[in-house]
Motif scaffolding. Structure first.
Motif, PDB file in Angstrom:
ATOM      1  N   LYS A   2       8.162   3.311 -10.387  1.00 15.88           N
ATOM      2  CA  LYS A   2       7.138   2.325 -10.611  1.00 15.88           C
ATOM      3  C   LYS A   2       6.155   2.830 -11.654  1.00 15.88           C
ATOM      4  O   LYS A   2       5.885   4.026 -11.738  1.00 15.88           O
ATOM      5  N   LEU A  87      -6.395  -1.109  -3.890  1.00 18.90           N
ATOM      6  CA  LEU A  87      -5.400  -1.274  -4.954  1.00 18.90           C
ATOM      7  C   LEU A  87      -5.958  -0.730  -6.260  1.00 18.90           C
ATOM      8  O   LEU A  87      -7.117  -0.993  -6.603  1.00 18.90           O
ATOM      9  N   PHE A  99      -2.363  -6.662 -16.550  1.00 21.08           N
ATOM     10  CA  PHE A  99      -2.479  -5.495 -15.677  1.00 21.08           C
ATOM     11  C   PHE A  99      -1.266  -5.295 -14.798  1.00 21.08           C
ATOM     12  O   PHE A  99      -0.535  -6.227 -14.496  1.00 21.08           O
ATOM     13  N   PHE A 101      -0.576  -3.591 -10.954  1.00 22.52           N
ATOM     14  CA  PHE A 101      -1.272  -3.148  -9.763  1.00 22.52           C
ATOM     15  C   PHE A 101      -0.391  -2.206  -8.963  1.00 22.52           C
ATOM     16  O   PHE A 101       0.831  -2.381  -8.896  1.00 22.52           O
ATOM     17  N   GLY A 102      -1.036  -1.247  -8.344  1.00 17.74           N
ATOM     18  CA  GLY A 102      -0.326  -0.429  -7.384  1.00 17.74           C
ATOM     19  C   GLY A 102      -0.131  -1.214  -6.096  1.00 17.74           C
ATOM     20  O   GLY A 102      -0.746  -2.267  -5.893  1.00 17.74           O
ATOM     21  N   ALA A 103       0.706  -0.694  -5.225  1.00 17.31           N
ATOM     22  CA  ALA A 103       0.994  -1.372  -3.959  1.00 17.31           C
ATOM     23  C   ALA A 103      -0.118  -1.179  -2.934  1.00 17.31           C
ATOM     24  O   ALA A 103      -0.118  -1.850  -1.905  1.00 17.31           O
TER      25      ALA A 103
END
Lengths: 111, 114
Positions: A2, A87, A99, A101-103
């Protein structure tokens, strides 16, 4: 792999303690970094931007490490109300306003 | 000033049905986005728009279409819903000025496709 990664947690934190967690990103051209807070079944809300020099907002401190390509969030004197998912958001370097985004990292503050 | 609003808040569809999700913002923002959020996946960008009359694909655009006929509205369409599209859909908007490049989210639409 990711492009934006976070430890999902949960981080179980006693009330009053300090907790810190990171978010790593893979695009070295990224320029803008943010932390959002998301409560269960609610929309994400901006917590703070992350500046190169680091920045503090009350009990929250955000840092950027460009060399290692991560941002961090530290919460001091944790409150029960800090329980949420945090997040990170990183702009995609070649496109302004776009953007990834992280999980999210879940933080649970316990009495 | 309502910020970003989304309609409907909840919806249940049968496979093959179509629907449109509406996002509206009253902040005069140029950029608008549609995301989906699934457990363990975080927010994934479906489509976005950099201004009225423009749209572009995000990370997971297949099965969705969008339109931005007015600056304040961004519509997300599902032409033939599939169970894999069961998700929470968030709309967001942001200004273009560099120092305020943050995103403001709507309350979300919870969609279930049976």
């Amino acid at each position: 792999r990711k492009e934006v990664e976070q430890d999902p947690g949960p981080f179980n934190v006693p009330e009053g303690a300090t907790v810190a967690f990171n978010c790593t990103y893979s695009n070295s051209a990224s320029q803008s970094f943010f932390w959002y807070r998301q409560d269960c079944r609610k929309e994400p809300k901006l917590l703070m931007s992350v500046y190169s020099s680091g920045n503090e907002d009350g009990r929250f401190t955000a840092q950027l490490n460009r060399a290692s390509q991560y941002i961090s969030l530290l919460i001091r004197d944790s409150k029960l109300s800090d329980s949420a998912t945090y997040l990170c958001a990183v702009n995609i370097g070649d496109s302004w306003g776009k953007f990834q985004f992280g999980a999210g990292t879940q933080v649970v503050v316990t009495p | 000033n309502a910020g970003v609003t989304q309609t409907p808040k909840f919806r249940v569809l049968k496979t093959g049905q179509s629907m449109t999700l509406l996002c509206a913002q009253d902040m005069n923002h140029e950029y608008m986005y549609w995301y989906r959020q699934d457990p363990g996946m975080g927010l994934r960008l479906i489509h976005y728009s950099v201004g009225e009359g423009t749209t572009a694909k995000g990370e997971v655009p297949d099965g969705y279409n969008v339109s931005r006929l007015k600056k304040q509205n961004f519509l997300l369409g599902l032409e033939s819903a599939a169970p894999s599209q069961t998700s929470v859909y968030f709309c967001a908007s942001s200004p273009t000025e560099k120092d305020t490049d943050t995103q403001y989210f709507g309350p979300g639409t919870r969609l279930t496709v049976l």
